[in-house]
Scaffold this motif. Structure first.
Motif, PDB file in Angstrom:
ATOM      1  N   ASP A 417       5.930  -6.473  -0.004  1.00 17.19           N
ATOM      2  CA  ASP A 417       6.828  -5.518  -0.667  1.00 17.19           C
ATOM      3  C   ASP A 417       6.377  -4.087  -0.426  1.00 17.19           C
ATOM      4  OD1 ASP A 417       8.359  -7.584  -1.609  1.00 17.19           O
ATOM      5  OD2 ASP A 417       7.502  -7.579  -3.643  1.00 17.19           O
ATOM      6  N   ARG A 418       5.086  -3.870  -0.478  1.00 17.58           N
ATOM      7  CA  ARG A 418       4.583  -2.508  -0.268  1.00 17.58           C
ATOM      8  C   ARG A 418       4.837  -2.044   1.164  1.00 17.58           C
ATOM      9  NH1 ARG A 418      -1.626  -0.611  -1.663  1.00 17.58           N
ATOM     10  NH2 ARG A 418      -1.509   1.439  -0.658  1.00 17.58           N
ATOM     11  N   LEU A 419       4.695  -2.947   2.118  1.00 22.71           N
ATOM     12  CA  LEU A 419       5.022  -2.587   3.501  1.00 22.71           C
ATOM     13  C   LEU A 419       6.493  -2.236   3.631  1.00 22.71           C
ATOM     14  CD1 LEU A 419       3.006  -5.285   5.516  1.00 22.71           C
ATOM     15  CD2 LEU A 419       2.618  -2.808   5.581  1.00 22.71           C
ATOM     16  N   HIS A 420       7.374  -3.050   3.021  1.00 21.71           N
ATOM     17  CA  HIS A 420       8.818  -2.779   3.097  1.00 21.71           C
ATOM     18  C   HIS A 420       9.161  -1.441   2.451  1.00 21.71           C
ATOM     19  CE1 HIS A 420      10.035  -6.433   4.991  1.00 21.71           C
ATOM     20  NE2 HIS A 420       9.615  -7.220   4.018  1.00 21.71           N
ATOM     21  N   MET A 421       8.541  -1.126   1.316  1.00 22.63           N
ATOM     22  CA  MET A 421       8.809   0.135   0.634  1.00 22.63           C
ATOM     23  C   MET A 421       8.414   1.338   1.490  1.00 22.63           C
ATOM     24  SD  MET A 421      10.283  -0.321  -2.278  1.00 22.63           S
ATOM     25  CE  MET A 421       9.961   1.203  -3.163  1.00 22.63           C
ATOM     26  N   ALA A 422       7.428   1.143   2.354  1.00 24.94           N
ATOM     27  CA  ALA A 422       6.986   2.225   3.240  1.00 24.94           C
ATOM     28  C   ALA A 422       7.738   2.221   4.568  1.00 24.94           C
ATOM     29  CB  ALA A 422       5.488   2.089   3.501  1.00 24.94           C
ATOM     30  N   GLY A 423       8.712   1.327   4.703  1.00 24.70           N
ATOM     31  CA  GLY A 423       9.485   1.265   5.939  1.00 24.70           C
ATOM     32  C   GLY A 423       8.774   0.568   7.071  1.00 24.70           C
ATOM     33  N   GLN A 424       7.777  -0.258   6.738  1.00 23.55           N
ATOM     34  CA  GLN A 424       7.018  -0.968   7.764  1.00 23.55           C
ATOM     35  C   GLN A 424       7.379  -2.452   7.744  1.00 23.55           C
ATOM     36  OE1 GLN A 424       5.010   0.610   9.959  1.00 23.55           O
ATOM     37  NE2 GLN A 424       5.619   2.511   8.921  1.00 23.55           N
ATOM     38  N   PRO A 425       7.707  -3.035   8.895  1.00 23.66           N
ATOM     39  CA  PRO A 425       8.071  -4.456   8.923  1.00 23.66           C
ATOM     40  C   PRO A 425       6.860  -5.360   8.762  1.00 23.66           C
ATOM     41  CG  PRO A 425       7.990  -3.589  11.155  1.00 23.66           C
ATOM     42  CD  PRO A 425       7.767  -2.413  10.236  1.00 23.66           C
ATOM     43  N   VAL A 426       7.092  -6.552   8.243  1.00 22.98           N
ATOM     44  CA  VAL A 426       6.049  -7.577   8.214  1.00 22.98           C
ATOM     45  C   VAL A 426       6.055  -8.277   9.574  1.00 22.98           C
ATOM     46  CG1 VAL A 426       5.313  -9.754   7.179  1.00 22.98           C
ATOM     47  CG2 VAL A 426       6.253  -7.939   5.727  1.00 22.98           C
ATOM     48  N   PRO A 427       4.943  -8.230  10.329  1.00 26.24           N
ATOM     49  CA  PRO A 427       4.934  -8.881  11.645  1.00 26.24           C
ATOM     50  C   PRO A 427       5.318 -10.348  11.534  1.00 26.24           C
ATOM     51  CG  PRO A 427       2.983  -7.516  11.360  1.00 26.24           C
ATOM     52  CD  PRO A 427       3.668  -7.561  10.035  1.00 26.24           C
ATOM     53  N   GLN A 428       6.098 -10.813  12.490  1.00 31.47           N
ATOM     54  CA  GLN A 428       6.652 -12.159  12.443  1.00 31.47           C
ATOM     55  C   GLN A 428       5.578 -13.234  12.367  1.00 31.47           C
ATOM     56  OE1 GLN A 428       9.344 -12.935  15.648  1.00 31.47           O
ATOM     57  NE2 GLN A 428      10.105 -14.848  14.773  1.00 31.47           N
ATOM     58  N   ALA A 429       4.408 -12.987  12.956  1.00 31.09           N
ATOM     59  CA  ALA A 429       3.348 -13.992  12.965  1.00 31.09           C
ATOM     60  C   ALA A 429       2.783 -14.247  11.573  1.00 31.09           C
ATOM     61  CB  ALA A 429       2.215 -13.556  13.894  1.00 31.09           C
ATOM     62  N   PHE A 430       3.062 -13.350  10.633  1.00 32.59           N
ATOM     63  CA  PHE A 430       2.491 -13.479   9.295  1.00 32.59           C
ATOM     64  C   PHE A 430       3.501 -14.021   8.284  1.00 32.59           C
ATOM     65  CE2 PHE A 430      -0.100 -10.451  11.545  1.00 32.59           C
ATOM     66  CZ  PHE A 430      -1.389 -10.834  11.212  1.00 32.59           C
ATOM     67  N   GLY A 431       4.658 -13.398   8.186  1.00 33.03           N
ATOM     68  CA  GLY A 431       5.616 -13.836   7.185  1.00 33.03           C
ATOM     69  C   GLY A 431       5.108 -13.531   5.784  1.00 33.03           C
ATOM     70  N   VAL A 432       5.722 -14.166   4.778  1.00 36.33           N
ATOM     71  CA  VAL A 432       5.407 -13.869   3.386  1.00 36.33           C
ATOM     72  C   VAL A 432       5.165 -15.166   2.631  1.00 36.33           C
ATOM     73  CG1 VAL A 432       6.177 -12.753   1.263  1.00 36.33           C
ATOM     74  CG2 VAL A 432       6.871 -11.816   3.490  1.00 36.33           C
ATOM     75  N   ALA A 433       4.074 -15.193   1.873  1.00 33.21           N
ATOM     76  CA  ALA A 433       3.812 -16.329   0.993  1.00 33.21           C
ATOM     77  C   ALA A 433       4.521 -16.072  -0.324  1.00 33.21           C
ATOM     78  CB  ALA A 433       2.308 -16.481   0.772  1.00 33.21           C
ATOM     79  N   HIS A 434       5.499 -16.918  -0.680  1.00 34.31           N
ATOM     80  CA  HIS A 434       6.326 -16.660  -1.860  1.00 34.31           C
ATOM     81  C   HIS A 434       5.741 -17.227  -3.139  1.00 34.31           C
ATOM     82  CE1 HIS A 434       9.668 -14.998   0.464  1.00 34.31           C
ATOM     83  NE2 HIS A 434       9.386 -15.922   1.368  1.00 34.31           N
ATOM     84  N   THR A 435       4.857 -18.220  -3.032  1.00 36.49           N
ATOM     85  CA  THR A 435       4.355 -18.876  -4.245  1.00 36.49           C
ATOM     86  C   THR A 435       2.845 -19.020  -4.178  1.00 36.49           C
ATOM     87  OG1 THR A 435       4.465 -21.117  -3.359  1.00 36.49           O
ATOM     88  CG2 THR A 435       6.484 -20.232  -4.340  1.00 36.49           C
TER      89      THR A 435
END
Length: 445
Positions: A417-435
């Motif tokens: 979320d902090r990366l998105h708020m700064a306009g920075q994408p999450v690199p595809q190799a990482f993704g997001v852990a939701h739980t």
């Protein structure tokens, strides 16, 4: 036997032994024929050129008869003795050498490509080594003798120098010269195998999004090199203050203020510490603070700066793992003259640090980022480190190299979320852990 052969057979002739008298003799003759006052007014390159011409005339006039190559060798040796650092001059000019270690007059080691090797060179005598050391320290207005047997300084050309002499050193006068590191970009570090493309994009996003980053590693793992590369990602529009013991960072942005600590002078006065500089930098309206290495009470000031409006700061610390780095920072912060409870320091670190980047030097000399970890704990919680990249090494191959690969894992939701708020994408190799379950599964791998 030719002069060239004599120079390269130190076991037989004492490094400079067989031709050392010849070098010393011509150095004396050279000193007799030059005007020292005039030489002092010339630039270094012009001074060397003038000495080489004068010495060439002396050799032509008085002998000995030498081949062109032998004559060039003799001129180089004599001028190096008269103007430079003698047998160390060629080593300082060799870009492949990153460290020069002189263990008394009879043992000279260098580091190349992360590996240490002994050279077939030595000083003619302990006195000659001391003369070289005195010439080095005099360039930075320092003195070394029995009353002041340790010196740590930086040469005007950028090399970091440490000297320790008897009676503290039982080996004899010991000189260590760390070369000014070449500046690398993260892209170039990929080519060297220090990290991969996915890590580059993640680190770039973290720097741009103003995460506070600590680079940790043991001695010689490339902490300063990586710190310099990360600093190069800071936007041009920001005011950056760098603070170092020995100025090695080479930032290319326009708005950079470089601060360097100062040791005491020969009277023991004038000492300016890293902590003094960190405190002063907070009054200089910095957008980012970059500290070459925290190693004392200044870590508390650095942590406070990170948590009070100076996001995006970077520093290095000497540690063997991400967990060790946190413990070391906590210990260093407790060395401050400010009495702070252990629990308060723990809370300070949780609220200040965001990212830990661990470096390791392997048996083959390669330096790699072996872990990128996020500090995902808050307030008084126990430290919770979430590893998002890790290098998995395989046993050393027959070619003498350490091979392996990186594994990347989803980022915590808060980081994404902090990366998105700064306009920075999450690199595809990482993704997001939701739980939390996803995080737990990832950590178990």
């Amino acid at each position: 036997m030719s002069l060239r052969a004599r120079i390269h057979t130190p076991e037989e002739h004492g490094g400079q032994g067989g031709d050392g008298h010849l070098v010393a003799s011509y150095r004396s003759k050279l000193m007799e024929e030059i005007d020292l006052a005039e030489m002092g007014s010339l630039a270094l390159a012009d001074r060397r050129s003038r000495l080489e011409r004068v010495l060439g005339h002396i050799i032509s006039r008085e002998g000995p008869v030498l081949s062109t190559a032998e004559r060039a060798q003799l001129i180089r040796r004599v001028v190096d003795e008269a103007l430079g650092l003698g047998i160390l001059e060629p080593l300082l000019e060799d870009p492949s050498i990153t460290e020069i270690m002189v263990n008394g007059p009879d043992a000279i080691f260098v580091e190349r490509g992360g590996r240490v090797e002994q050279l077939p060179l030595r000083f003619a005598s302990a006195d000659q080594l001391m003369q070289t050391i005195e010439r080095i320290v005099s360039t930075v207005n320092r003195r070394v003798d029995e009353s002041n047997p340790m010196v740590d300084a930086r040469l005007p050309s950028g090399e970091r120098v440490n000297v320790i002499i008897p009676p503290l050193s039982l080996t004899g006068a010991t000189l260590t010269i760390r070369r000014f590191p070449r500046s690398f970009t993260l892209r170039e570090l990929i080519g060297l195998g220090s990290l991969d493309e996915h890590m580059l994009h993640l680190l770039a996003g973290l720097v741009q999004a103003r995460f506070n980053i600590i680079v940790s590693g043991a001695t010689g793992t490339g902490k300063t090199t990586l710190l310099n590369a990360l600093s190069g990602l800071i936007p041009e529009s920001e005011r950056i203050i760098t603070i170092e013991d020995s100025a090695e960072l080479q930032l290319q942005q326009a708005h950079v203020i470089r601060l360097e600590s100062r040791p005491p002078n020969v009277e023991g006065k004038g000492h300016v510490t890293i902590r003094d500089l960190v405190r002063n930098s907070l009054r200089m309206r910095p957008d980012r603070i970059v500290v070459g290495e925290v190693r004392g009470g200044e870590s508390l000031d650095m942590l406070q700066a990170m948590s009070t409006g100076h996001d995006g700061s970077l520093a290095t610390v000497h540690a063997n793992s991400a967990e060790d780095a946190l413990m070391r920072l906590q210990t260093l912060a407790s060395m401050s003259d400010v009495e702070i409870p252990f629990a308060a320091l723990h809370d300070q670190i949780n609220s200040s640090l965001d990212v830990l980047v661990q470096l390791t030097r392997f048996a083959d000399g390669a330096r790699r980022v072996t872990e990128i970890a996020l500090l995902d704990s808050h307030g008084g919680e126990p430290y919770r480190i979430t590893t998002v990249s890790r290098f998995h090494a395989r046993p050393m191959a027959p070619d003498g190299r350490v091979h392996g690969g990186y594994r990347h894992h989803p980022l915590p939701r808060r980081t994404a979320d902090r990366l998105h708020m700064a306009g920075q994408p999450v690199p595809q190799a990482f993704g997001v852990a939701h739980t939390p379950d996803q995080l737990a599964t990832r950590e178990a791998r």
